[in-house]
Design a protein around this motif. Structure first.
Motif, PDB file in Angstrom:
ATOM      1  N   LYS A 261       0.833  -1.212   0.000  1.00  0.00           N
ATOM      2  CA  LYS A 261       0.000   0.000   0.000  1.00  0.00           C
ATOM      3  C   LYS A 261       0.863   1.257   0.000  1.00  0.00           C
ATOM      4  CE  LYS A 261      -3.685   2.413   2.465  1.00  0.00           C
ATOM      5  NZ  LYS A 261      -4.788   2.312   3.440  1.00  0.00           N
ATOM      6  N   TYR A 262       1.827   1.309   0.908  1.00  0.00           N
ATOM      7  CA  TYR A 262       2.643   2.517   0.994  1.00  0.00           C
ATOM      8  C   TYR A 262       3.636   2.632  -0.161  1.00  0.00           C
ATOM      9  CZ  TYR A 262       0.664   3.892   5.437  1.00  0.00           C
ATOM     10  OH  TYR A 262      -0.215   4.310   6.416  1.00  0.00           O
ATOM     11  N   ALA A 263       4.042   1.504  -0.716  1.00  0.00           N
ATOM     12  CA  ALA A 263       4.873   1.559  -1.929  1.00  0.00           C
ATOM     13  C   ALA A 263       4.077   2.174  -3.072  1.00  0.00           C
ATOM     14  CB  ALA A 263       5.360   0.159  -2.294  1.00  0.00           C
ATOM     15  N   ALA A 264       2.786   1.812  -3.161  1.00  0.00           N
ATOM     16  CA  ALA A 264       1.928   2.390  -4.199  1.00  0.00           C
ATOM     17  C   ALA A 264       1.849   3.901  -4.053  1.00  0.00           C
ATOM     18  CB  ALA A 264       0.527   1.775  -4.120  1.00  0.00           C
ATOM     19  N   ILE A 265       1.710   4.369  -2.810  1.00  0.00           N
ATOM     20  CA  ILE A 265       1.636   5.811  -2.566  1.00  0.00           C
ATOM     21  C   ILE A 265       2.960   6.480  -2.908  1.00  0.00           C
ATOM     22  CG2 ILE A 265       1.344   7.561  -0.770  1.00  0.00           C
ATOM     23  CD1 ILE A 265      -0.533   5.576   0.655  1.00  0.00           C
ATOM     24  N   ALA A 266       4.075   5.853  -2.527  1.00  0.00           N
ATOM     25  CA  ALA A 266       5.393   6.433  -2.804  1.00  0.00           C
ATOM     26  C   ALA A 266       5.653   6.522  -4.309  1.00  0.00           C
ATOM     27  CB  ALA A 266       6.482   5.608  -2.120  1.00  0.00           C
ATOM     28  N   HIS A 279       1.465  -2.017  -7.454  1.00  0.00           N
ATOM     29  CA  HIS A 279       1.422  -2.248  -6.008  1.00  0.00           C
ATOM     30  C   HIS A 279       0.012  -2.099  -5.448  1.00  0.00           C
ATOM     31  CE1 HIS A 279       5.650  -2.919  -5.046  1.00  0.00           C
ATOM     32  NE2 HIS A 279       5.948  -2.026  -5.975  1.00  0.00           N
ATOM     33  N   VAL A 280      -0.778  -1.218  -6.040  1.00  0.00           N
ATOM     34  CA  VAL A 280      -2.182  -1.130  -5.636  1.00  0.00           C
ATOM     35  C   VAL A 280      -2.871  -2.469  -5.870  1.00  0.00           C
ATOM     36  CG1 VAL A 280      -4.425  -0.133  -6.208  1.00  0.00           C
ATOM     37  CG2 VAL A 280      -2.455   1.356  -5.939  1.00  0.00           C
ATOM     38  N   LEU A 292      -7.267   2.473  -1.212  1.00  0.00           N
ATOM     39  CA  LEU A 292      -6.556   1.983  -2.399  1.00  0.00           C
ATOM     40  C   LEU A 292      -7.463   1.978  -3.624  1.00  0.00           C
ATOM     41  CD1 LEU A 292      -4.358  -0.920  -0.998  1.00  0.00           C
ATOM     42  CD2 LEU A 292      -3.593   1.274  -1.902  1.00  0.00           C
ATOM     43  N   HIS A 293      -8.733   1.701  -3.426  1.00  0.00           N
ATOM     44  CA  HIS A 293      -9.663   1.780  -4.559  1.00  0.00           C
ATOM     45  C   HIS A 293      -9.723   3.209  -5.097  1.00  0.00           C
ATOM     46  CE1 HIS A 293     -11.283  -2.234  -4.912  1.00  0.00           C
ATOM     47  NE2 HIS A 293     -11.519  -2.299  -3.618  1.00  0.00           N
TER      48      HIS A 293
END
Length: 518
Positions: A261-266, A279-280, A292-293
């Motif tokens: 989750k946080y990798a997706a945000i980064a 990553h999401v 995430l959705h």
């Protein structure tokens, strides 16, 4: 504040205190369940943060009466009767979802509590009490991973002894599948927990550098510490370093939900849409997550809008724009951005040390990518987004004002995530050399603390004018140095009242009651 609003807020405060009392009684009556040992004298925040925006619309008497009736039933412990009333009010004010979620928790409808509280986080992803009750709800249904996730997320916002104890309990349940506490705990594991606790406390205080120092002590012993290091780097804007920490976790366990989750945000912060999407999808394959959705939908919209875009990087900015439509504008926009970096940095004494992404759109692509109201002339949501139509026909002065306005938002966000919207918008107008007329306090400033997107269209212009006027008054009376002091106090999670006292030696309440009332 008029008498009706005062009564409503008073009722709400009593309600919250009663919620926590009932929760304490409920946990005490269920000894067979692994429940944290709650301090019966502890208190919690209001479930509805009335300082951020009003709970109700004073002109809507019917819904006010319904809300008061629901609160009355809640106070009488008639949750079953209160729930349908709160359900009918969720469109009236999204914060009713929070009280509804707690009501579901009290009636042991944990799945419904989870659904309601996760919707609150869609609007306010840092809402402490919603994350706390989500952690407790997931714990009640036996989902220890989700309980841990929301407990850690809540502790990153605010220290809470109940959640720290809950983390200890769920950790023992997961690792040992035995009793809540072992008779002779392993001293090494106990040390790791103590270090993690100190790291969470520092994160809660906004001391991310200090938290990183703590987490480093057990980096080789705890996956949670590595994730903590990644989150700290993410919060500080060091996105590539954060990605490296999450990658280390995922190398050992590719299905780790929090790391994905946080990798997706980064990755989203670094404009790598494809990797963010990857990553999401990996995180959602492990656990459903509304946040995430929302990110997934946003990534999909941007991937369509950004087709054909090119990227130009400088020391302070990454400019992304349509190569066909805005090629001639690229150099001019970069020059204005660098000017904003110097000028606004000097005014606020703050110079971001991580490059900021700036995206230029045609009007059509801007509104499809951001889904903002048609009156929006720019947006900062972690990236500066600007719609520019027929740029050759638009004056450089107009473009400069827009860029300076949005860059001010970016700097304020880097300085503090806790800033009332009227102050945020007022500073952006002031530092972009707005030519707006001045006004007094027509709309109560307390009604302008939340997003302007929620205001009626006919009040938007007045809201900006009033925000500009209030900030201009503060700058002219106290100086920009005191404005910086106000932002610094807010960055330390001080209340608005305390931050105003720190900066101007008056309370926020006094300022609101005095300024622009003549």
């Amino acid at each position: 504040m008029n008498k009706g609003r005062f009564i409503t807020y008073s009722i709400l405060f009593i309600t919250v205190c009663f919620v926590f009392y009932l929760y304490s009684r409920q946990t005490a009556e269920k000894p067979e369940t692994h429940t944290p040992d709650v301090d019966r004298q502890s208190t919690v925040e209001l479930p509805v943060d009335i300082s951020e925006e009003p709970v109700i619309n004073e002109s809507d008497n019917e819904n006010i009466a319904l809300f008061n009736k629901a609160v009355g039933l809640f106070n009488e412990k008639d949750f079953e009767s209160a729930i349908p009333l709160f359900e009918s009010l969720v469109d009236f004010d999204y914060k009713a979802l929070q009280v509804l979620g707690i009501s579901y928790f009290m009636t042991e409808e944990y799945e419904k509590a989870i659904a309601s509280l996760e919707k609150v986080l869609e609007v306010d992803g840092n809402d402490f009490l919603s994350m706390k009750y989500l952690s407790l709800s997931f714990y009640r249904i036996g989902d220890m991973d989700s309980s841990n996730f929301y407990a850690v997320s809540a502790l990153a916002v605010k220290e809470d002894s109940d959640l720290i104890k809950l983390l200890e309990i769920t950790d023992n349940i997961k690792r040992e599948n035995a009793s809540v506490f072992t008779s002779e705990p392993d001293t090494g594991r106990h040390r790791v927990k103590e270090v993690l606790r100190e790291g969470y406390n520092r994160m809660n205080d906004g001391d991310y550098n200090g938290a990183m120092y703590v987490f480093k002590k057990i980096e080789g012993e705890s996956t949670d510490a590595v994730i903590g290091l990644g989150i700290c780097h993410l919060k500080l804007g060091f996105y590539n370093a954060a990605i490296d920490y999450f990658a280390n976790v995922l190398a050992d366990n590719s299905e780790n939900f929090i790391a994905n989750k946080y990798a997706a945000i980064a990755y989203y912060k670094t404009d790598d849409i494809d990797k963010s999407l990857s990553h999401v999808e990996a995180a959602l394959a492990v656990k459903d997550d509304r946040e995430l959705h929302t990110l997934y939908d946003k990534l999909k919209r941007e991937s369509v809008a950004h087709k054909g875009f090119i990227e130009v990087s400088t020391l302070h900015f990454t400019l992304i724009y349509d190569g066909a439509e805005h090629r001639s504008a690229g150099r001019m926009v970069i020059d204005i951005l660098e000017d904003a970096y110097r000028t606004i940095g000097k005014e606020l004494d703050f110079f971001p040390d991580v490059p900021l992404s700036v995206i230029l759109y045609s009007d059509r692509k801007f509104y499809s990518a951001t889904e903002t109201p048609e009156w929006t002339r720019g947006l900062y949501d972690g990236k500066i987004r600007i719609p520019i139509k027929d740029i050759e026909r638009v004056s450089k002065r107009s473009i400069r004002k827009t860029i300076f306005h949005e860059y001010t938002h970016a700097v304020i966000h880097k300085m503090t995530p806790y800033c009332p919207q009227w102050l945020n918008e007022g500073l952006a107008e002031y530092l972009s050399k707005s030519d707006r007329k001045k006004t007094g306090q027509v709309i109560p400033l307390t009604d302008l603390e939340g997003s302007f997107f929620n205001l009626p269209k006919n009040k938007i212009s007045l809201a900006y004018m009033e925000s500009y006027s209030a900030v201009t008054y503060l700058v002219e009376k106290y100086g920009m140095y005191r404005i910086r002091r106000l932002l610094e106090s807010l960055s330390q999670s001080r209340s608005l009242n305390q931050a105003f006292r720190d900066a101007f030696y008056i309370s926020y309440d006094d300022f609101v009651n005095q300024w622009g009332r003549d």
